[in-house]
Design a protein around this motif. Structure first.
Motif, PDB file in Angstrom:
ATOM      1  N   TYR A  16       0.839  -1.177   0.000  1.00  0.00           N
ATOM      2  CA  TYR A  16       0.000   0.000   0.000  1.00  0.00           C
ATOM      3  C   TYR A  16       0.878   1.233   0.000  1.00  0.00           C
ATOM      4  CZ  TYR A  16       0.162  -1.949   4.763  1.00  0.00           C
ATOM      5  OH  TYR A  16       0.533  -2.575   5.910  1.00  0.00           O
ATOM      6  N   ILE A  17       0.384   2.243  -0.716  1.00  0.00           N
ATOM      7  CA  ILE A  17       1.134   3.476  -0.916  1.00  0.00           C
ATOM      8  C   ILE A  17       0.249   4.648  -0.515  1.00  0.00           C
ATOM      9  CG2 ILE A  17       2.226   4.966  -2.647  1.00  0.00           C
ATOM     10  CD1 ILE A  17       2.910   2.358  -4.203  1.00  0.00           C
ATOM     11  N   GLY A  18       0.755   5.469   0.384  1.00  0.00           N
ATOM     12  CA  GLY A  18       0.038   6.661   0.808  1.00  0.00           C
ATOM     13  C   GLY A  18       0.225   7.773  -0.210  1.00  0.00           C
TER      14      GLY A  18
ATOM     15  N   PHE B 109       4.463  -0.132   7.752  1.00  0.00           N
ATOM     16  CA  PHE B 109       5.214  -0.838   6.714  1.00  0.00           C
ATOM     17  C   PHE B 109       4.648  -0.656   5.315  1.00  0.00           C
ATOM     18  CE2 PHE B 109       5.582  -3.098  10.773  1.00  0.00           C
ATOM     19  CZ  PHE B 109       6.935  -2.890  11.011  1.00  0.00           C
ATOM     20  N   ALA B 110       4.271   0.576   5.000  1.00  0.00           N
ATOM     21  CA  ALA B 110       3.779   0.886   3.652  1.00  0.00           C
ATOM     22  C   ALA B 110       4.919   0.776   2.645  1.00  0.00           C
ATOM     23  CB  ALA B 110       3.188   2.293   3.632  1.00  0.00           C
TER      24      ALA B 110
ATOM     25  N   LEU C 216       8.392  -2.042  -4.579  1.00  0.00           N
ATOM     26  CA  LEU C 216       7.323  -2.494  -3.686  1.00  0.00           C
ATOM     27  C   LEU C 216       7.892  -3.409  -2.609  1.00  0.00           C
ATOM     28  CD1 LEU C 216       4.558  -3.336  -6.305  1.00  0.00           C
ATOM     29  CD2 LEU C 216       4.575  -1.401  -4.708  1.00  0.00           C
ATOM     30  N   ARG C 217       7.281  -3.367  -1.480  1.00  0.00           N
ATOM     31  CA  ARG C 217       7.692  -4.219  -0.359  1.00  0.00           C
ATOM     32  C   ARG C 217       7.540  -5.699  -0.708  1.00  0.00           C
ATOM     33  NH1 ARG C 217       8.656  -3.506   4.865  1.00  0.00           N
ATOM     34  NH2 ARG C 217       7.743  -5.032   6.238  1.00  0.00           N
ATOM     35  N   TYR C 218       6.456  -6.027  -1.393  1.00  0.00           N
ATOM     36  CA  TYR C 218       6.183  -7.388  -1.837  1.00  0.00           C
ATOM     37  C   TYR C 218       6.085  -7.361  -3.360  1.00  0.00           C
ATOM     38  CZ  TYR C 218       5.168  -7.805   3.065  1.00  0.00           C
ATOM     39  OH  TYR C 218       5.274  -7.753   4.430  1.00  0.00           O
ATOM     40  N   PRO C 219       7.145  -7.773  -4.053  1.00  0.00           N
ATOM     41  CA  PRO C 219       7.203  -7.647  -5.516  1.00  0.00           C
ATOM     42  C   PRO C 219       6.028  -8.325  -6.235  1.00  0.00           C
ATOM     43  CG  PRO C 219       9.336  -8.246  -4.643  1.00  0.00           C
ATOM     44  CD  PRO C 219       8.361  -8.357  -3.503  1.00  0.00           C
ATOM     45  N   VAL C 220       5.650  -7.724  -7.344  1.00  0.00           N
ATOM     46  CA  VAL C 220       4.568  -8.220  -8.188  1.00  0.00           C
ATOM     47  C   VAL C 220       5.178  -8.528  -9.554  1.00  0.00           C
ATOM     48  CG1 VAL C 220       2.347  -7.620  -9.243  1.00  0.00           C
ATOM     49  CG2 VAL C 220       2.897  -6.788  -6.947  1.00  0.00           C
TER      50      VAL C 220
END
Length: 128
Positions: free
Chosen positions: A77-79, A96-97, A117-121
């Motif tokens: 998620y990105i603020g 942990f954004a 990204l924290r969790y790659p796509v």
């Protein structure tokens, strides 16, 4: 790549257009102006990345990200904001954004945010 976004209508339109330029046909974009509808859809369908405007609707975007942190701890998620806030930056760090970006949406900034990204796509790896 499935992208959810919480923003006002104009912001959703701008984000969708910019992401289409970056991702192309692989983009599945869902824009929401209601926190409840977004949460319901996220629980039913899931998403890869979520952008949330932190400043609209009495700061409901920040509330949304806090809720999603517990429901989906391993998602991105990105603020989003129009102006920088140290308090928002610290909160995003604590939950942990994957990022914190500013409007207007910029193609280069969005590409960079998606690249780290924290969790790659998988779809993002083809962007660069």
């Amino acid at each position: 790549m499935t992208v959810y976004a919480f923003d006002e209508q104009q912001g959703l339109k701008e984000l969708n257009q910019t992401l289409k330029q970056i991702i192309g046909a692989g983009l599945q974009f869902r824009g929401f102006t209601s926190v409840g509808e977004l949460l319901k859809s996220a629980k039913q369908e899931g998403y890869d990345v979520l952008f949330a405007d932190l400043e609209i609707q009495n700061r409901r975007g920040l509330y949304l990200l806090g809720e999603l942190r517990y429901e989906f701890p391993h998602t991105n998620y990105i603020g989003v904001a129009t102006k920088a806030s140290q308090a928002d930056a610290l909160t995003l760090h604590r939950i942990f954004a994957s990022g914190y970006i500013f409007k207007p949406y910029d193609k280069r900034t969005l590409k960079d945010s998606l690249a780290y990204l924290r969790y790659p796509v998988k779809e993002v790896q083809r962007i660069y």
